[in-house]
Design an enzyme around this catalytic site. Structure first.
Site, PDB file in Angstrom:
ATOM      1  N   PRO A  40      13.914  -2.636  -6.534  1.00 45.12           N
ATOM      2  CA  PRO A  40      13.762  -3.598  -5.449  1.00 45.12           C
ATOM      3  C   PRO A  40      12.337  -3.707  -4.905  1.00 45.12           C
ATOM      4  O   PRO A  40      11.631  -2.699  -4.792  1.00 45.12           O
ATOM      5  CB  PRO A  40      14.702  -3.053  -4.362  1.00 45.12           C
ATOM      6  CG  PRO A  40      14.907  -1.620  -4.706  1.00 45.12           C
ATOM      7  CD  PRO A  40      14.820  -1.538  -6.197  1.00 45.12           C
ATOM      8  N   ASN A  41      11.984  -4.927  -4.604  1.00 45.02           N
ATOM      9  CA  ASN A  41      10.705  -5.293  -3.968  1.00 45.02           C
ATOM     10  C   ASN A  41       9.505  -5.210  -4.906  1.00 45.02           C
ATOM     11  O   ASN A  41       8.403  -5.612  -4.526  1.00 45.02           O
ATOM     12  CB  ASN A  41      10.452  -4.454  -2.696  1.00 45.02           C
ATOM     13  CG  ASN A  41      11.555  -4.650  -1.676  1.00 45.02           C
ATOM     14  OD1 ASN A  41      11.835  -5.799  -1.320  1.00 45.02           O
ATOM     15  ND2 ASN A  41      12.199  -3.603  -1.238  1.00 45.02           N
ATOM     16  N   ARG A  80       2.562  -7.247  -1.698  1.00 45.00           N
ATOM     17  CA  ARG A  80       3.281  -6.284  -0.867  1.00 45.00           C
ATOM     18  C   ARG A  80       2.400  -5.052  -0.611  1.00 45.00           C
ATOM     19  O   ARG A  80       2.019  -4.358  -1.567  1.00 45.00           O
ATOM     20  CB  ARG A  80       4.535  -5.853  -1.627  1.00 45.00           C
ATOM     21  CG  ARG A  80       5.272  -4.705  -1.013  1.00 45.00           C
ATOM     22  CD  ARG A  80       6.239  -4.081  -2.019  1.00 45.00           C
ATOM     23  NE  ARG A  80       7.009  -3.051  -1.391  1.00 45.00           N
ATOM     24  CZ  ARG A  80       7.659  -2.087  -2.049  1.00 45.00           C
ATOM     25  NH1 ARG A  80       7.630  -2.056  -3.369  1.00 45.00           N
ATOM     26  NH2 ARG A  80       8.331  -1.190  -1.406  1.00 45.00           N
ATOM     27  N   TYR A 130       0.191  -0.317  -2.907  1.00 45.42           N
ATOM     28  CA  TYR A 130       0.661  -0.611  -4.258  1.00 45.42           C
ATOM     29  C   TYR A 130      -0.354  -1.343  -5.131  1.00 45.42           C
ATOM     30  O   TYR A 130      -0.090  -1.617  -6.296  1.00 45.42           O
ATOM     31  CB  TYR A 130       1.965  -1.421  -4.189  1.00 45.42           C
ATOM     32  CG  TYR A 130       3.080  -0.655  -3.502  1.00 45.42           C
ATOM     33  CD1 TYR A 130       3.588   0.505  -4.074  1.00 45.42           C
ATOM     34  CD2 TYR A 130       3.599  -1.068  -2.281  1.00 45.42           C
ATOM     35  CE1 TYR A 130       4.601   1.234  -3.448  1.00 45.42           C
ATOM     36  CE2 TYR A 130       4.607  -0.357  -1.642  1.00 45.42           C
ATOM     37  CZ  TYR A 130       5.100   0.794  -2.243  1.00 45.42           C
ATOM     38  OH  TYR A 130       6.092   1.515  -1.620  1.00 45.42           O
ATOM     39  N   ASN A 181      11.036   2.641 -12.679  1.00 46.95           N
ATOM     40  CA  ASN A 181      10.558   2.724 -11.304  1.00 46.95           C
ATOM     41  C   ASN A 181      11.667   2.104 -10.463  1.00 46.95           C
ATOM     42  O   ASN A 181      11.781   0.875 -10.374  1.00 46.95           O
ATOM     43  CB  ASN A 181       9.241   1.955 -11.116  1.00 46.95           C
ATOM     44  CG  ASN A 181       8.743   2.076  -9.674  1.00 46.95           C
ATOM     45  OD1 ASN A 181       9.430   2.600  -8.799  1.00 46.95           O
ATOM     46  ND2 ASN A 181       7.538   1.573  -9.427  1.00 46.95           N
ATOM     47  N   ALA A 202      12.896   1.913  -3.931  1.00 45.84           N
ATOM     48  CA  ALA A 202      13.604   2.655  -2.873  1.00 45.84           C
ATOM     49  C   ALA A 202      14.927   3.245  -3.362  1.00 45.84           C
ATOM     50  O   ALA A 202      15.411   4.235  -2.793  1.00 45.84           O
ATOM     51  CB  ALA A 202      13.838   1.743  -1.679  1.00 45.84           C
ATOM     52  N   GLU A 240      10.357   8.703 -15.336  1.00 45.68           N
ATOM     53  CA  GLU A 240      10.325   8.070 -14.005  1.00 45.68           C
ATOM     54  C   GLU A 240       8.878   7.793 -13.625  1.00 45.68           C
ATOM     55  O   GLU A 240       7.997   8.636 -13.852  1.00 45.68           O
ATOM     56  CB  GLU A 240      10.964   9.026 -12.990  1.00 45.68           C
ATOM     57  CG  GLU A 240      10.931   8.509 -11.563  1.00 45.68           C
ATOM     58  CD  GLU A 240      11.581   9.482 -10.584  1.00 45.68           C
ATOM     59  OE1 GLU A 240      12.008  10.577 -11.001  1.00 45.68           O
ATOM     60  OE2 GLU A 240      11.633   9.136  -9.387  1.00 45.68           O
ATOM     61  N   HIS A 247       6.256   6.029 -10.477  1.00 48.60           N
ATOM     62  CA  HIS A 247       6.024   5.385  -9.180  1.00 48.60           C
ATOM     63  C   HIS A 247       4.553   5.033  -9.095  1.00 48.60           C
ATOM     64  O   HIS A 247       3.694   5.833  -9.509  1.00 48.60           O
ATOM     65  CB  HIS A 247       6.365   6.326  -8.021  1.00 48.60           C
ATOM     66  CG  HIS A 247       7.804   6.719  -7.993  1.00 48.60           C
ATOM     67  ND1 HIS A 247       8.793   5.912  -7.483  1.00 48.60           N
ATOM     68  CD2 HIS A 247       8.422   7.825  -8.462  1.00 48.60           C
ATOM     69  CE1 HIS A 247       9.959   6.510  -7.625  1.00 48.60           C
ATOM     70  NE2 HIS A 247       9.763   7.668  -8.226  1.00 48.60           N
ATOM     71  N   ARG A 294       3.602  10.598   1.036  1.00 44.58           N
ATOM     72  CA  ARG A 294       4.094   9.585   1.955  1.00 44.58           C
ATOM     73  C   ARG A 294       5.189  10.165   2.859  1.00 44.58           C
ATOM     74  O   ARG A 294       5.291  11.361   3.027  1.00 44.58           O
ATOM     75  CB  ARG A 294       4.575   8.384   1.130  1.00 44.58           C
ATOM     76  CG  ARG A 294       3.429   7.808   0.277  1.00 44.58           C
ATOM     77  CD  ARG A 294       3.832   6.571  -0.477  1.00 44.58           C
ATOM     78  NE  ARG A 294       4.181   5.494   0.463  1.00 44.58           N
ATOM     79  CZ  ARG A 294       4.848   4.390   0.077  1.00 44.58           C
ATOM     80  NH1 ARG A 294       5.216   4.237  -1.189  1.00 44.58           N
ATOM     81  NH2 ARG A 294       5.136   3.465   0.966  1.00 44.58           N
TER      82      ARG A 294
HETATM   83  C1  DQA Z   1       7.731   3.174  -5.293  1.00 47.51           C
HETATM   84  C2  DQA Z   1       7.839   4.213  -4.172  1.00 47.51           C
HETATM   85  C3  DQA Z   1       9.132   4.026  -3.375  1.00 47.51           C
HETATM   86  O1  DQA Z   1       9.210   4.992  -2.340  1.00 47.51           O
HETATM   87  C4  DQA Z   1       9.174   2.654  -2.744  1.00 47.51           C
HETATM   88  O2  DQA Z   1      10.397   2.458  -2.087  1.00 47.51           O
HETATM   89  C5  DQA Z   1       8.912   1.570  -3.744  1.00 47.51           C
HETATM   90  C6  DQA Z   1       7.887   1.759  -4.744  1.00 47.51           C
HETATM   91  C7  DQA Z   1       6.382   3.247  -6.011  1.00 47.51           C
HETATM   92  O3  DQA Z   1       6.269   2.680  -7.092  1.00 47.51           O
HETATM   93  O4  DQA Z   1       5.438   3.841  -5.486  1.00 47.51           O
HETATM   94  O5  DQA Z   1       9.486   0.497  -3.655  1.00 47.51           O
HETATM   95  O6  DQA Z   1       8.748   3.425  -6.245  1.00 47.51           O
END
Ligand code: DQA
Length: 147
Positions: free
Chosen positions: A11-12, A19, A24, A75, A78, A99, A101, A108
């Site tokens: 998501p997002n 964003r 990011y 990835n 959240a 995995e 990120h 964080r």
């Molecule tokens: C994320 C880190 C997560 O905590 C966050 O909710 C994201 C992006 C990252 O790529 O740093 O949406 O996965």
């Protein structure tokens, strides 16, 4: 035909580039996809790159990767911190899972320090922005050749 590696984004991540760029970066998801295709190409791997905001769609795609993929880079955004459903789907996979990120989740907020997904991953890469996806592809190439 060789099986692709699946790269699934949660998501997002469709908002990348606009964003919270201070967290990011300014690279868009489309930029990231091109970067992954290029990197995978140098290693002789094909890529299936997807993004969804829906947990159920991500679970369906993990199951698809389990059947059709050589490996899975995820990835989960959240959902990393909340989704036992994604963890269970990943645990059912006998292909390598990496995995990734973009941000360093350990620098964080405390709620980002736990990732359920990590319980199913061969390894975790975080904090290197888009480069992390390239590092994950390299790790995946090695995991596939070891298998
Ligand atoms: C994320 C880190 C997560 O905590 C966050 O909710 C994201 C992006 C990252 O790529 O740093 O949406 O996965």
């Amino acid at each position: 035909m060789a099986k692709p590696i699946y790269i699934l984004n949660g998501p997002n991540l469709n908002l990348l580039g606009t964003r919270e760029p201070e967290v990011y970066g300014t690279e868009t998801l489309a930029d990231l996809e091109q970067r992954c295709i290029r990197k995978a190409g140098t290693l002789g791997l094909a890529v299936e790159f997807r993004q969804s905001n829906a947990e159920s769609e991500l679970v369906d795609w993990i199951q698809e990767a389990r059947a059709n993929g050589a490996g899975l880079i995820v990835n989960a955004g959240a959902y990393s911190h909340t989704s036992i459903a994604m963890l269970d789907a990943l645990l059912a996979c006998d292909i390598p899972v990496v995995e990734v990120h973009l941000s360093n989740i350990f620098r964080r907020e405390p709620f980002r320090h736990q990732s359920y997904i990590s319980g199913a991953a061969k390894g975790v890469i975080c904090g290197f922005g888009g480069l992390g996806y390239e590092l994950a592809i390299e790790a995946m190439a090695s995991a596939i050749s070891d298998a």
